[in-house]
Design an enzyme around this catalytic site. Structure first.
Site, PDB file in Angstrom:
ATOM      1  N   ASP A  16       0.848  -1.187   0.000  1.00 24.69           N
ATOM      2  CA  ASP A  16       0.000   0.000   0.000  1.00 24.69           C
ATOM      3  C   ASP A  16       0.886   1.240   0.000  1.00 24.69           C
ATOM      4  OD1 ASP A  16      -2.227   1.556   0.114  1.00 24.69           O
ATOM      5  OD2 ASP A  16      -2.917   0.841   2.075  1.00 24.69           O
ATOM      6  N   ASP A 112      -2.578   2.548  -6.477  1.00 23.09           N
ATOM      7  CA  ASP A 112      -1.510   2.586  -5.472  1.00 23.09           C
ATOM      8  C   ASP A 112      -1.474   1.393  -4.518  1.00 23.09           C
ATOM      9  OD1 ASP A 112      -3.719   3.143  -3.969  1.00 23.09           O
ATOM     10  OD2 ASP A 112      -2.736   4.677  -2.773  1.00 23.09           O
ATOM     11  N   GLU A 113      -2.149   0.309  -4.850  1.00 19.52           N
ATOM     12  CA  GLU A 113      -2.040  -0.859  -3.969  1.00 19.52           C
ATOM     13  C   GLU A 113      -2.236  -2.155  -4.743  1.00 19.52           C
ATOM     14  OE1 GLU A 113      -5.612  -1.933  -1.494  1.00 19.52           O
ATOM     15  OE2 GLU A 113      -6.062   0.178  -1.828  1.00 19.52           O
TER      16      GLU A 113
END
Length: 423
Positions: A16, A112-113
């Site tokens: 993350d 973003d993860e």
DNA sequence: TCTGGGGTCCTAGGACCC
DNA sequence: TCTGGGGTCCTAGGACCC
């Protein structure tokens, strides 16, 4: 089905990125480092909200989704930037490139993860060493911080990555669940929002531990099938595989906008529908798909929001086609009150080639048998505009179409990434 | 002086068919 | 004259996430 997935012994990482947009901006401009920075849309408009902010800004109480004016009140020295989606996509791509060097099982969840199944990556080191290596490389090569959760399944990995920020690495074993997760409030759980937490509290469930021991019949009645799933998760159980293909294709493509001020003028609203249709059309084309259904969203001044949709006999993609259905839906359903937000979404997406094939079938086999050809042609023209015949006849898609629209997610990359994996 | 824009998944009711 | 039960499709709305 269940037997196909390993029941135990999996090692899953959840990576993350920490305050991703703000961190990317700091990587580009180091003078921003250590300062309260916020990324916000519509900076000049009164309706701008905080999309992401740096940890320095968070110390002042600035939070995601907070209106910009409120954030500035809390932190007058706040530096505000507008989003540079191209930068974020590029950084995202580089990040997933690094992840893919540790396992072929990488599932991007958002820009973003992502999850990585490193069960079979033992030759690269133990799970902690792998996590440390990933975190170090992303930091050194991209100048971006991330937090990583290590667990036997996706749910626990996700909960773990959330526990230490920024730059944390957290292991969450199944046996740790009673001690670590159970004392937490239900809304700390991924998948439990405000509404579900409130519902749970009506049957006396406040913590994850209470949920873990909840009555299944009661939970099912309260939250549907999700109630059962949540109970399983609360017990640390989650069999979902890490699936690299899971986000390879869009289910819907939409564009919406909150107007600078509420509008009740139909002409003005129509022109906004034109713009929205244009964006949707371009993005459909970029994905090489057609929409089998069109929906519009209308939000009124009082935030009351309606959606109205229509399934189409034949999939569409052109701006003119989209706008005509959008306007039709709009006039049929608008109550005349001032409008705050307008949106258009295409769904039931169909691969373009597939769509053309079906159109051929429809026009030649179904209609042509019943009607003289000239009538079919004029009927199709009338229904879908004069381009339809050309479209059915040629299978052309403009391959040079370049789009810079700001989707928050880089599916192009994912696709090429997954294809590369298969080689 | 409030609350963006991009999505996914689930549910429930009505129409319709057998 | 009143009426079962199952299944699918469509539409609208809600919850949630980033």
């Amino acid at each position: 089905m269940k037997e196909m997935y390993p029941k135990k012994g999996r090692v899953i990482l959840h990576v993350d990125m920490n305050s991703f947009y703000a961190s990317v901006e700091m990587a580009y401009d180091s003078s921003l480092k250590g300062k309260p920075l916020a990324i916000a849309g519509n900076v000049e408009e009164r309706r701008g909200i905080i999309v992401t902010c740096s940890y320095e800004a968070r110390k002042f109480g600035v939070k995601t989704t907070m209106p910009l004016w409120e954030a500035k009140k809390l932190c007058p020295q706040l530096i505000v930037r507008t989003p540079n989606f191209n930068r974020y996509r590029l950084a995202s791509k580089a990040m997933f490139e690094i992840l893919s060097q540790y396992s072929s099982l990488v599932e991007p969840v958002s820009i973003d993860e992502g999850y990585i199944d490193i069960t079979d990556s033992y030759e690269l080191g133990n799970p902690i060493q792998i996590a440390e290596s990933i975190q170090k490389r992303i930091l050194e090569e991209l100048d971006l911080p991330c937090s990583i959760g290590i667990a036997p399944n996706k749910f626990l990995a996700k909960m773990a990555s959330d526990m230490k920020k920024p730059l944390g690495i957290t292991i969450l074993r199944k046996r740790d669940v009673p001690q670590i997760l159970w004392p937490l409030a239900t809304n700390e759980m991924h998948g439990v929002g405000k509404k579900s937490a409130a519902k749970l509290s009506t049957i006396g469930i406040q913590t994850i531990g209470e949920l873990a021991k909840g009555n299944e019949i009661q939970l099912k009645k309260l939250l549907g099938i999700n109630g059962i799933r949540l109970k399983e998760r609360a017990n640390g159980l989650d069999e979902r595989p890490v699936d690299p293909e899971s986000v390879a294709e869009f289910k819907s493509i939409g564009n919406s906008t909150t107007l600078p001020k509420d509008v009740a003028n139909q002409k003005e609203l129509f022109s906004i529908l034109e713009t929205l249709s244009q964006t949707v059309s371009i993005r459909l084309k970029r994905e090489n798909v057609l929409a089998g259904a069109i929906a519009i969203t209308i939000r009124y001044k009082n935030r009351k929001t309606i959606t109205r949709s229509k399934k189409l006999a034949n999939p569409i993609g052109l701006k003119e086609e989209i706008v005509s259905y959008a306007k039709e839906l709009f006039v049929k359903n608008w109550n005349g009150n001032p409008v705050r937000l307008l949106g258009i979404t295409g769904s039931d997406l169909l691969d373009h080639e597939e769509a053309v094939r079906q159109l051929d079938l429809f026009s030649y086999e179904s209609e042509a048998r019943k009607e003289p050809l000239f009538k079919v042609v004029s009927l199709l023209r009338e229904k879908y505009g004069k381009n339809i015949i050309d479209k059915a006849g040629s299978h052309q898609v403009d391959p040079n179409h370049q789009i810079g629209t700001e989707t928050s997610f880089n599916k192009d990359f994912l696709r090429s990434f997954n294809e590369k994996k298969k080689e």
